[in-house]
Every structure is written in C-alpha cells, then in structure tokens.
Design a protein around this motif. Structure first.
Motif, PDB file in Angstrom:
ATOM      1  N   LYS A  36     -16.079  10.240   3.740  1.00 17.39           N
ATOM      2  CA  LYS A  36     -16.824  10.464   2.511  1.00 17.39           C
ATOM      3  C   LYS A  36     -16.276   9.509   1.455  1.00 17.39           C
ATOM      4  O   LYS A  36     -15.115   9.622   1.059  1.00 17.39           O
ATOM      5  CB  LYS A  36     -16.676  11.916   2.070  1.00 17.39           C
ATOM      6  CG  LYS A  36     -17.637  12.315   1.010  1.00 17.39           C
ATOM      7  CD  LYS A  36     -17.606  13.817   0.810  1.00 17.39           C
ATOM      8  CE  LYS A  36     -18.660  14.204  -0.196  1.00 17.39           C
ATOM      9  NZ  LYS A  36     -18.687  15.638  -0.402  1.00 17.39           N
ATOM     10  N   LYS A  37     -17.101   8.557   1.029  1.00 16.60           N
ATOM     11  CA  LYS A  37     -16.631   7.491   0.149  1.00 16.60           C
ATOM     12  C   LYS A  37     -16.146   8.013  -1.200  1.00 16.60           C
ATOM     13  O   LYS A  37     -15.129   7.545  -1.709  1.00 16.60           O
ATOM     14  CB  LYS A  37     -17.732   6.453  -0.050  1.00 16.60           C
ATOM     15  CG  LYS A  37     -18.058   5.692   1.212  1.00 16.60           C
ATOM     16  CD  LYS A  37     -19.023   4.569   0.973  1.00 16.60           C
ATOM     17  CE  LYS A  37     -20.383   5.081   0.605  1.00 16.60           C
ATOM     18  NZ  LYS A  37     -21.385   4.019   0.491  1.00 16.60           N
ATOM     19  N   SER A  38     -16.841   8.959  -1.784  1.00 21.46           N
ATOM     20  CA  SER A  38     -16.433   9.449  -3.113  1.00 21.46           C
ATOM     21  C   SER A  38     -15.046  10.090  -3.064  1.00 21.46           C
ATOM     22  O   SER A  38     -14.259   9.933  -3.994  1.00 21.46           O
ATOM     23  CB  SER A  38     -17.459  10.433  -3.668  1.00 21.46           C
ATOM     24  OG  SER A  38     -17.573  11.553  -2.815  1.00 21.46           O
ATOM     25  N   LEU A  39     -14.721  10.781  -1.983  1.00 17.06           N
ATOM     26  CA  LEU A  39     -13.401  11.381  -1.828  1.00 17.06           C
ATOM     27  C   LEU A  39     -12.326  10.295  -1.737  1.00 17.06           C
ATOM     28  O   LEU A  39     -11.276  10.390  -2.372  1.00 17.06           O
ATOM     29  CB  LEU A  39     -13.351  12.263  -0.578  1.00 17.06           C
ATOM     30  CG  LEU A  39     -11.986  12.831  -0.188  1.00 17.06           C
ATOM     31  CD1 LEU A  39     -11.510  13.813  -1.255  1.00 17.06           C
ATOM     32  CD2 LEU A  39     -12.050  13.499   1.158  1.00 17.06           C
ATOM     33  N   LEU A  40     -12.594   9.251  -0.968  1.00 15.40           N
ATOM     34  CA  LEU A  40     -11.633   8.160  -0.815  1.00 15.40           C
ATOM     35  C   LEU A  40     -11.394   7.431  -2.132  1.00 15.40           C
ATOM     36  O   LEU A  40     -10.276   7.025  -2.437  1.00 15.40           O
ATOM     37  CB  LEU A  40     -12.119   7.161   0.232  1.00 15.40           C
ATOM     38  CG  LEU A  40     -12.202   7.664   1.665  1.00 15.40           C
ATOM     39  CD1 LEU A  40     -12.804   6.594   2.555  1.00 15.40           C
ATOM     40  CD2 LEU A  40     -10.848   8.067   2.173  1.00 15.40           C
ATOM     41  N   LYS A  41     -12.445   7.255  -2.901  1.00 10.94           N
ATOM     42  CA  LYS A  41     -12.314   6.532  -4.164  1.00 10.94           C
ATOM     43  C   LYS A  41     -11.534   7.328  -5.199  1.00 10.94           C
ATOM     44  O   LYS A  41     -10.929   6.752  -6.095  1.00 10.94           O
ATOM     45  CB  LYS A  41     -13.694   6.163  -4.701  1.00 10.94           C
ATOM     46  CG  LYS A  41     -14.369   5.082  -3.860  1.00 10.94           C
ATOM     47  CD  LYS A  41     -15.762   4.783  -4.342  1.00 10.94           C
ATOM     48  CE  LYS A  41     -16.412   3.724  -3.471  1.00 10.94           C
ATOM     49  NZ  LYS A  41     -17.791   3.456  -3.850  1.00 10.94           N
ATOM     50  N   PRO A  85     -25.451   4.891   1.703  1.00 11.98           N
ATOM     51  CA  PRO A  85     -25.248   5.226   0.290  1.00 11.98           C
ATOM     52  C   PRO A  85     -25.963   6.509  -0.145  1.00 11.98           C
ATOM     53  O   PRO A  85     -25.510   7.193  -1.054  1.00 11.98           O
ATOM     54  CB  PRO A  85     -25.795   4.007  -0.455  1.00 11.98           C
ATOM     55  CG  PRO A  85     -26.660   3.291   0.505  1.00 11.98           C
ATOM     56  CD  PRO A  85     -26.193   3.662   1.881  1.00 11.98           C
ATOM     57  N   GLU A  86     -27.051   6.852   0.500  1.00 11.34           N
ATOM     58  CA  GLU A  86     -27.782   8.071   0.131  1.00 11.34           C
ATOM     59  C   GLU A  86     -26.972   9.323   0.434  1.00 11.34           C
ATOM     60  O   GLU A  86     -27.086  10.323  -0.244  1.00 11.34           O
ATOM     61  CB  GLU A  86     -29.123   8.127   0.862  1.00 11.34           C
ATOM     62  CG  GLU A  86     -30.105   7.074   0.409  1.00 11.34           C
ATOM     63  CD  GLU A  86     -31.404   7.132   1.185  1.00 11.34           C
ATOM     64  OE1 GLU A  86     -31.591   8.073   1.988  1.00 11.34           O
ATOM     65  OE2 GLU A  86     -32.239   6.236   0.989  1.00 11.34           O
ATOM     66  N   LYS A  87     -26.141   9.272   1.479  1.00 10.73           N
ATOM     67  CA  LYS A  87     -25.351  10.435   1.883  1.00 10.73           C
ATOM     68  C   LYS A  87     -23.878  10.292   1.529  1.00 10.73           C
ATOM     69  O   LYS A  87     -23.078  11.123   1.902  1.00 10.73           O
ATOM     70  CB  LYS A  87     -25.504  10.675   3.385  1.00 10.73           C
ATOM     71  CG  LYS A  87     -26.900  11.062   3.784  1.00 10.73           C
ATOM     72  CD  LYS A  87     -26.963  11.411   5.241  1.00 10.73           C
ATOM     73  CE  LYS A  87     -28.369  11.834   5.612  1.00 10.73           C
ATOM     74  NZ  LYS A  87     -28.490  12.174   7.017  1.00 10.73           N
ATOM     75  N   ASP A  88     -23.499   9.193   0.830  1.00  9.46           N
ATOM     76  CA  ASP A  88     -22.114   8.971   0.408  1.00  9.46           C
ATOM     77  C   ASP A  88     -21.158   8.936   1.601  1.00  9.46           C
ATOM     78  O   ASP A  88     -20.027   9.382   1.519  1.00  9.46           O
ATOM     79  CB  ASP A  88     -21.692  10.056  -0.598  1.00  9.46           C
ATOM     80  CG  ASP A  88     -20.328   9.797  -1.200  1.00  9.46           C
ATOM     81  OD1 ASP A  88     -20.029   8.638  -1.534  1.00  9.46           O
ATOM     82  OD2 ASP A  88     -19.550  10.757  -1.321  1.00  9.46           O
ATOM     83  N   LYS A  89     -21.637   8.411   2.729  1.00  7.27           N
ATOM     84  CA  LYS A  89     -20.815   8.372   3.932  1.00  7.27           C
ATOM     85  C   LYS A  89     -20.700   6.958   4.461  1.00  7.27           C
ATOM     86  O   LYS A  89     -21.629   6.165   4.363  1.00  7.27           O
ATOM     87  CB  LYS A  89     -21.405   9.261   5.025  1.00  7.27           C
ATOM     88  CG  LYS A  89     -21.328  10.725   4.701  1.00  7.27           C
ATOM     89  CD  LYS A  89     -21.869  11.557   5.824  1.00  7.27           C
ATOM     90  CE  LYS A  89     -21.784  13.034   5.469  1.00  7.27           C
ATOM     91  NZ  LYS A  89     -22.428  13.864   6.475  1.00  7.27           N
ATOM     92  N   LEU A  90     -19.540   6.685   5.040  1.00 10.15           N
ATOM     93  CA  LEU A  90     -19.293   5.437   5.741  1.00 10.15           C
ATOM     94  C   LEU A  90     -18.946   5.822   7.173  1.00 10.15           C
ATOM     95  O   LEU A  90     -18.043   6.636   7.395  1.00 10.15           O
ATOM     96  CB  LEU A  90     -18.132   4.682   5.087  1.00 10.15           C
ATOM     97  CG  LEU A  90     -17.782   3.327   5.658  1.00 10.15           C
ATOM     98  CD1 LEU A  90     -18.895   2.331   5.350  1.00 10.15           C
ATOM     99  CD2 LEU A  90     -16.478   2.843   5.073  1.00 10.15           C
ATOM    100  N   CYS A  91     -19.669   5.280   8.133  1.00 14.27           N
ATOM    101  CA  CYS A  91     -19.459   5.632   9.544  1.00 14.27           C
ATOM    102  C   CYS A  91     -18.978   4.400  10.303  1.00 14.27           C
ATOM    103  O   CYS A  91     -19.590   3.344  10.235  1.00 14.27           O
ATOM    104  CB  CYS A  91     -20.752   6.139  10.165  1.00 14.27           C
ATOM    105  SG  CYS A  91     -21.425   7.571   9.330  1.00 14.27           S
TER     106      CYS A  91
END
Length: 118
Positions: A36-41, A85-91
């Motif tokens: 989850k990108k927002s958590l990492l940032k 980007p729509e789901k705030d995920k990087l896979c």
C-alpha cells in the motif's frame, strides 16, 4: 491486475502482503507482493548515509531497481511491476518458490552456484 487470478495469501510483513497468483492466460504460478503506497510514504526514517529523511516507499523503489538488474539462479526473478493508482497499490510479480522463503528451507543449496554479477 485482471491478468492474474488471486489464490491464497502466502506471507505477510510490515509493509506488504504476498499472494500466490496464477496468470490467467498461461496458468503459470507467481508470487505477488502487494504494498500500500500511502502507508509506505507515511513511514519515515533518517538515512545517515544520505543525510536526509526518507520513507519506506523509497526503499521499495530501490528494491525494484535492483531486481530489474539481477539475473542469477539463486535470486528470485521479478517479472512485472503493476502500479495501480486507483487502488493505492503497487504489485510486484515474482517467481513463486514451492519451498517458501529461504529462511524456511534449511539454508543455502549444497552445491555452489555461479557468483552474482551486476
């Protein structure tokens, strides 16, 4: 992400969840690391070597850059990175290893392998 059929969760860490997935076209099995990108940032830490604060997202981007360059029989291969980007995920789509993490398999192989080259 629709190209992959999600199977079971095979691991979980501080920043990511790892799922076993199947490529719908070929049936090949992979491991997909979902972060989850927002958590990492939001997770910041001081980097003494860089003299600045950085976040965990920077570490993931560095991991991706390194894995793109690596090709060795003892290193899990990265096949694809899907940024949603729509789901705030990087896979990150990786080779799936039947025996799980190296820590769980009893250590390194008995036979020496070719040295790692970048």
């Amino acid at each position: 992400m629709e190209r992959y059929v999600k199977l079971e969760t095979i691991g979980r860490g501080s920043y990511a969840k790892v799922r076993k997935v199947k490529l719908s076209i070929t049936g090949e099995i992979f491991a997909m690391k979902v972060v989850k990108k927002s958590l990492l940032k939001r997770r910041r830490q001081w980097s003494a070597s860089e003299g600045r604060y950085k976040n965990a997202y920077d570490d993931v981007l560095r991991e991706i850059a390194l894995m793109k360059k690596l090709s060795h029989p003892n290193v899990i291969r990265m096949h694809e990175v899907v940024d949603d980007p729509e789901k705030d995920k990087l896979c990150i789509v990786l080779d799936f290893h039947l025996n799980g993490a190296l820590m769980d398999t009893g250590g390194l192989p008995d036979e020496p392998q070719t040295p790692l080259e970048l």
